[in-house]
Scaffold this motif. Structure first.
Motif, PDB file in Angstrom:
ATOM      1  N   CYS A 172       0.826  -1.214   0.000  1.00 60.93           N
ATOM      2  CA  CYS A 172       0.000   0.000   0.000  1.00 60.93           C
ATOM      3  C   CYS A 172       0.857   1.260   0.000  1.00 60.93           C
ATOM      4  O   CYS A 172       1.735   1.420   0.859  1.00 60.93           O
ATOM      5  CB  CYS A 172      -0.907   0.016   1.238  1.00 60.93           C
ATOM      6  SG  CYS A 172      -2.039  -1.376   1.337  1.00 60.93           S
ATOM      7  N   THR A 173       0.574   2.172  -0.953  1.00 61.23           N
ATOM      8  CA  THR A 173       1.289   3.446  -0.984  1.00 61.23           C
ATOM      9  C   THR A 173       0.896   4.301   0.223  1.00 61.23           C
ATOM     10  O   THR A 173      -0.153   4.074   0.841  1.00 61.23           O
ATOM     11  CB  THR A 173       0.927   4.243  -2.256  1.00 61.23           C
ATOM     12  OG1 THR A 173      -0.492   4.476  -2.250  1.00 61.23           O
ATOM     13  CG2 THR A 173       1.320   3.498  -3.517  1.00 61.23           C
ATOM     14  N   ASP A 174       1.723   5.277   0.523  1.00 61.08           N
ATOM     15  CA  ASP A 174       1.432   6.196   1.638  1.00 61.08           C
ATOM     16  C   ASP A 174       0.078   6.865   1.431  1.00 61.08           C
ATOM     17  O   ASP A 174      -0.726   6.980   2.360  1.00 61.08           O
ATOM     18  CB  ASP A 174       2.513   7.291   1.742  1.00 61.08           C
ATOM     19  CG  ASP A 174       3.874   6.718   2.115  1.00 61.08           C
ATOM     20  OD1 ASP A 174       4.017   5.468   2.136  1.00 61.08           O
ATOM     21  OD2 ASP A 174       4.796   7.516   2.375  1.00 61.08           O
ATOM     22  N   ASP A 175      -0.161   7.291   0.201  1.00 58.99           N
ATOM     23  CA  ASP A 175      -1.411   7.961  -0.150  1.00 58.99           C
ATOM     24  C   ASP A 175      -2.618   7.084   0.209  1.00 58.99           C
ATOM     25  O   ASP A 175      -3.585   7.538   0.835  1.00 58.99           O
ATOM     26  CB  ASP A 175      -1.372   8.264  -1.659  1.00 58.99           C
ATOM     27  CG  ASP A 175      -2.580   9.045  -2.135  1.00 58.99           C
ATOM     28  OD1 ASP A 175      -3.429   9.388  -1.290  1.00 58.99           O
ATOM     29  OD2 ASP A 175      -2.691   9.290  -3.352  1.00 58.99           O
ATOM     30  N   LEU A 176      -2.537   5.817  -0.149  1.00 52.61           N
ATOM     31  CA  LEU A 176      -3.634   4.888   0.159  1.00 52.61           C
ATOM     32  C   LEU A 176      -3.786   4.707   1.679  1.00 52.61           C
ATOM     33  O   LEU A 176      -4.902   4.706   2.202  1.00 52.61           O
ATOM     34  CB  LEU A 176      -3.386   3.538  -0.531  1.00 52.61           C
ATOM     35  CG  LEU A 176      -4.414   2.428  -0.292  1.00 52.61           C
ATOM     36  CD1 LEU A 176      -5.833   2.868  -0.649  1.00 52.61           C
ATOM     37  CD2 LEU A 176      -4.048   1.171  -1.095  1.00 52.61           C
ATOM     38  N   MET A 177      -2.663   4.560   2.369  1.00 49.99           N
ATOM     39  CA  MET A 177      -2.724   4.354   3.829  1.00 49.99           C
ATOM     40  C   MET A 177      -3.393   5.546   4.513  1.00 49.99           C
ATOM     41  O   MET A 177      -4.250   5.370   5.382  1.00 49.99           O
ATOM     42  CB  MET A 177      -1.316   4.141   4.403  1.00 49.99           C
ATOM     43  CG  MET A 177      -0.664   2.838   3.982  1.00 49.99           C
ATOM     44  SD  MET A 177      -1.539   1.353   4.530  1.00 49.99           S
ATOM     45  CE  MET A 177      -0.690   1.017   6.071  1.00 49.99           C
ATOM     46  N   TYR A 178      -3.022   6.763   4.114  1.00 49.79           N
ATOM     47  CA  TYR A 178      -3.666   7.945   4.713  1.00 49.79           C
ATOM     48  C   TYR A 178      -5.160   7.968   4.382  1.00 49.79           C
ATOM     49  O   TYR A 178      -5.988   8.341   5.205  1.00 49.79           O
ATOM     50  CB  TYR A 178      -2.976   9.228   4.244  1.00 49.79           C
ATOM     51  CG  TYR A 178      -1.623   9.453   4.889  1.00 49.79           C
ATOM     52  CD1 TYR A 178      -1.500   9.558   6.273  1.00 49.79           C
ATOM     53  CD2 TYR A 178      -0.462   9.570   4.119  1.00 49.79           C
ATOM     54  CE1 TYR A 178      -0.258   9.759   6.877  1.00 49.79           C
ATOM     55  CE2 TYR A 178       0.785   9.771   4.709  1.00 49.79           C
ATOM     56  CZ  TYR A 178       0.878   9.863   6.083  1.00 49.79           C
ATOM     57  OH  TYR A 178       2.102  10.060   6.671  1.00 49.79           O
ATOM     58  N   GLY A 179      -5.481   7.551   3.164  1.00 51.34           N
ATOM     59  CA  GLY A 179      -6.892   7.483   2.761  1.00 51.34           C
ATOM     60  C   GLY A 179      -7.668   6.501   3.638  1.00 51.34           C
ATOM     61  O   GLY A 179      -8.793   6.782   4.064  1.00 51.34           O
ATOM     62  N   LEU A 180      -7.057   5.363   3.941  1.00 47.73           N
ATOM     63  CA  LEU A 180      -7.725   4.359   4.781  1.00 47.73           C
ATOM     64  C   LEU A 180      -7.911   4.880   6.204  1.00 47.73           C
ATOM     65  O   LEU A 180      -8.926   4.616   6.854  1.00 47.73           O
ATOM     66  CB  LEU A 180      -6.934   3.043   4.786  1.00 47.73           C
ATOM     67  CG  LEU A 180      -6.899   2.291   3.450  1.00 47.73           C
ATOM     68  CD1 LEU A 180      -6.001   1.056   3.543  1.00 47.73           C
ATOM     69  CD2 LEU A 180      -8.312   1.873   3.003  1.00 47.73           C
ATOM     70  N   ALA A 181      -6.912   5.636   6.686  1.00 51.04           N
ATOM     71  CA  ALA A 181      -7.036   6.209   8.034  1.00 51.04           C
ATOM     72  C   ALA A 181      -8.229   7.171   8.094  1.00 51.04           C
ATOM     73  O   ALA A 181      -8.943   7.225   9.100  1.00 51.04           O
ATOM     74  CB  ALA A 181      -5.745   6.916   8.421  1.00 51.04           C
ATOM     75  N   ARG A 182      -8.458   7.913   7.007  1.00 55.34           N
ATOM     76  CA  ARG A 182      -9.630   8.817   6.988  1.00 55.34           C
ATOM     77  C   ARG A 182     -10.928   8.010   7.015  1.00 55.34           C
ATOM     78  O   ARG A 182     -11.878   8.378   7.710  1.00 55.34           O
ATOM     79  CB  ARG A 182      -9.575   9.722   5.743  1.00 55.34           C
ATOM     80  CG  ARG A 182      -8.568  10.872   5.867  1.00 55.34           C
ATOM     81  CD  ARG A 182      -8.791  11.927   4.791  1.00 55.34           C
ATOM     82  NE  ARG A 182      -8.470  11.431   3.449  1.00 55.34           N
ATOM     83  CZ  ARG A 182      -7.241  11.417   2.921  1.00 55.34           C
ATOM     84  NH1 ARG A 182      -6.207  11.875   3.614  1.00 55.34           N
ATOM     85  NH2 ARG A 182      -7.040  10.962   1.698  1.00 55.34           N
ATOM     86  N   LEU A 183     -10.954   6.877   6.297  1.00 49.57           N
ATOM     87  CA  LEU A 183     -12.156   6.030   6.301  1.00 49.57           C
ATOM     88  C   LEU A 183     -12.380   5.414   7.683  1.00 49.57           C
ATOM     89  O   LEU A 183     -13.510   5.261   8.137  1.00 49.57           O
ATOM     90  CB  LEU A 183     -12.033   4.920   5.254  1.00 49.57           C
ATOM     91  CG  LEU A 183     -12.118   5.358   3.800  1.00 49.57           C
ATOM     92  CD1 LEU A 183     -12.013   4.149   2.878  1.00 49.57           C
ATOM     93  CD2 LEU A 183     -13.423   6.107   3.534  1.00 49.57           C
ATOM     94  N   GLN A 184     -11.290   5.064   8.341  1.00 50.88           N
ATOM     95  CA  GLN A 184     -11.373   4.501   9.686  1.00 50.88           C
ATOM     96  C   GLN A 184     -12.106   5.487  10.601  1.00 50.88           C
ATOM     97  O   GLN A 184     -13.010   5.108  11.352  1.00 50.88           O
ATOM     98  CB  GLN A 184      -9.969   4.226  10.214  1.00 50.88           C
ATOM     99  CG  GLN A 184      -9.886   3.839  11.674  1.00 50.88           C
ATOM    100  CD  GLN A 184      -8.438   3.731  12.150  1.00 50.88           C
ATOM    101  OE1 GLN A 184      -7.984   2.671  12.567  1.00 50.88           O
ATOM    102  NE2 GLN A 184      -7.705   4.823  12.072  1.00 50.88           N
ATOM    103  N   ALA A 185     -11.737   6.769  10.502  1.00 46.97           N
ATOM    104  CA  ALA A 185     -12.353   7.787  11.358  1.00 46.97           C
ATOM    105  C   ALA A 185     -13.804   8.040  10.935  1.00 46.97           C
ATOM    106  O   ALA A 185     -14.692   8.147  11.776  1.00 46.97           O
ATOM    107  CB  ALA A 185     -11.546   9.078  11.282  1.00 46.97           C
ATOM    108  N   LYS A 186     -14.023   8.108   9.624  1.00 50.60           N
ATOM    109  CA  LYS A 186     -15.357   8.448   9.132  1.00 50.60           C
ATOM    110  C   LYS A 186     -16.382   7.345   9.422  1.00 50.60           C
ATOM    111  O   LYS A 186     -17.510   7.619   9.814  1.00 50.60           O
ATOM    112  CB  LYS A 186     -15.277   8.720   7.621  1.00 50.60           C
ATOM    113  CG  LYS A 186     -16.604   9.135   7.014  1.00 50.60           C
ATOM    114  CD  LYS A 186     -16.464   9.588   5.565  1.00 50.60           C
ATOM    115  CE  LYS A 186     -17.858   9.786   4.978  1.00 50.60           C
ATOM    116  NZ  LYS A 186     -17.871   9.661   3.531  1.00 50.60           N
TER     117      LYS A 186
END
Ligand code: GUN
Ligand code: FE
Length: 396
Positions: A172-186
């Protein structure tokens, strides 16, 4: 005694005299809390026992990605996942924390088949936007978009819930990982991944995330290492003191996969150390790194692995007792899902009924403790004559 909804009202030594409820008589069989498999890969079910002489990264590239790529075909997925769901429930596994493949449709099919069979828990659509294979990789945009489509489609399930599943950092690219962290919160969803399984993998993390203090710290820098959200990490074979401490601090749960760790020569995880230091530990079959779906076999494999460390440490590391092994493969998992160890009023019943008459013929009459130990070491699927999951009798 159960309420009408299948939750436990009380635990009695004998049928209460005033009971007007239906009585199910299981005779002399053992009634035990069911098993919980906290780490397995559903799309690897067709490759059990393959490539077992390869180390992790070669095993992934040679066999695993090719096998998972086939789940683009929904008919194939339906056929395999129906069989997997049936094999799980008849083996007494009523709760799982499971990886699917990167395919959204196949993941929804998997969730449907598990729910139909009575297997409950978490399933994750896998995210992987780098270092896959030509047939098994998403673009970053695709991965984010498909994860959203999948999360939005999960509302229809009652007992199988979504869990975010970045395969591991190299995928997973950094971009994807940060995106997943946002989904985790949302969405307030939990996360599962792999951690410190194999030395080459760990060296790769050092290259990919040079600023991280350890592998777990790399997940943490992306915001995907517990800390308010449930997080389960498979393997933790080579987690050092700092990583183990970070896991405790953030409430990260270990899924210990002893069979897999030995099959592909990853190592022997320090289960006793993890337990002694207060880390949360559960067990996983890690199908298909592990080749055994039956959790009683996963439990005895974990006990053997702990005995290996016991012998290597000249007896300093105590091995897992049968009771401890069973606790890790059953109650520890139920606790992760909000239940309790053993049968506790208020919990939906998750139980197996074991007809152990095959092996009660021994040199002397067996105590219940001895029957329990023999059952854990010896039971096969045919000995599990009934299964209760989330309050329902799903195998009878
Ligand atoms: N690390 C990344 N993917 C996998 C997998 O499919 N199995 C195991 N055991 N480790 C992994
Ligand atoms: Fe795994």
């Amino acid at each position: 005694v159960l309420h009408d909804d299948g939750s436990i009202q009380s635990v009695e030594k004998a049928v209460p005299q005033n009971a007007d409820a239906e009585v199910i008589d299981y005779g002399d069989s053992l009634i035990m809390p069911s098993f919980v498999d906290m780490h397995l890969h559903a799309p690897q079910y067709p490759m059990l026992g393959m490539g077992m002489d390869l180390p992790l990264i070669d095993w992934l590239n040679t066999y695993t990605f090719k096998t998972e790529a086939r789940f683009e075909d929904s008919d194939y997925a339906r056929r395999i996942y129906k069989k997997l769901a049936s094999d799980l429930i008849t083996s007494g596994t009523t709760r799982v924390c499971m990886f699917s493949s990167l395919h959204t449709d196949a993941t929804l099919i998997l969730m449907e088949e598990l729910e139909k069979a009575g297997v409950t828990g978490y399933v994750g659509k896998v995210n992987m936007d780098r270092n896959g294979s030509p047939e098994l990789q998403e673009t970053t945009e695709q991965s984010k978009r498909e994860t959203l489509r999948w999360l939005d489609a999960c509302g229809r399930f009652k007992t199988v819930k979504p869990i975010l599943t970045p395969r591991f950092i190299p995928s997973c690219t950094d971009d994807l990982m940060y995106g997943l962290a946002r989904l985790q919160a949302k969405y307030g969803v939990p996360v599962q991944s792999h951690l410190s399984e194999n030395y080459s993998e760990i060296a790769w993390i050092r290259e990919l995330c040079p600023r991280s203090k350890h592998y777990g710290d790399a997940y943490e820098q992306f915001g995907l290492f517990g800390g308010g959200y449930p997080c389960i990490m498979a393997h933790c074979v080579h987690s050092d003191e700092r990583e183990r401490e970070a896991m405790r601090e953030h409430g990260v749960v270990t899924a210990h996969c002893a069979g897999s760790n030995i099959n592909i020569c990853s190592g022997v995880a320090p289960v006793r150390t993890l337990l002694r230091e207060g880390n949360l530990v559960t067990l996983g079959s890690d199908i298909a790194g592990g080749a055994l779906l039956a959790m009683n076999k996963v439990i005895t494999m974990s006990i053997r692995a702990s005995k290996f460390r016991h012998m290597q440490s000249d007896g300093k590391d105590e091995f897992l007792t049968v009771e401890e092994g069973y606790y890790l493969g059953s109650s520890a998992g139920h606790e992760y899902f909000g239940g309790h160890g053993g049968f506790v009023p208020g919990d939906y019943i998750h139980a197996i009924v074991v007809d152990d008459s095959d092996f009660t013929e021994a040199a002397h009459p067996l105590s219940v403790r001895e029957r329990f130990e023999r059952a854990i070491y010896m039971m096969h699927r045919h000995n599990i004559v009934s299964v209760w999951s989330e309050g329902k009798n799903v195998v009878c």
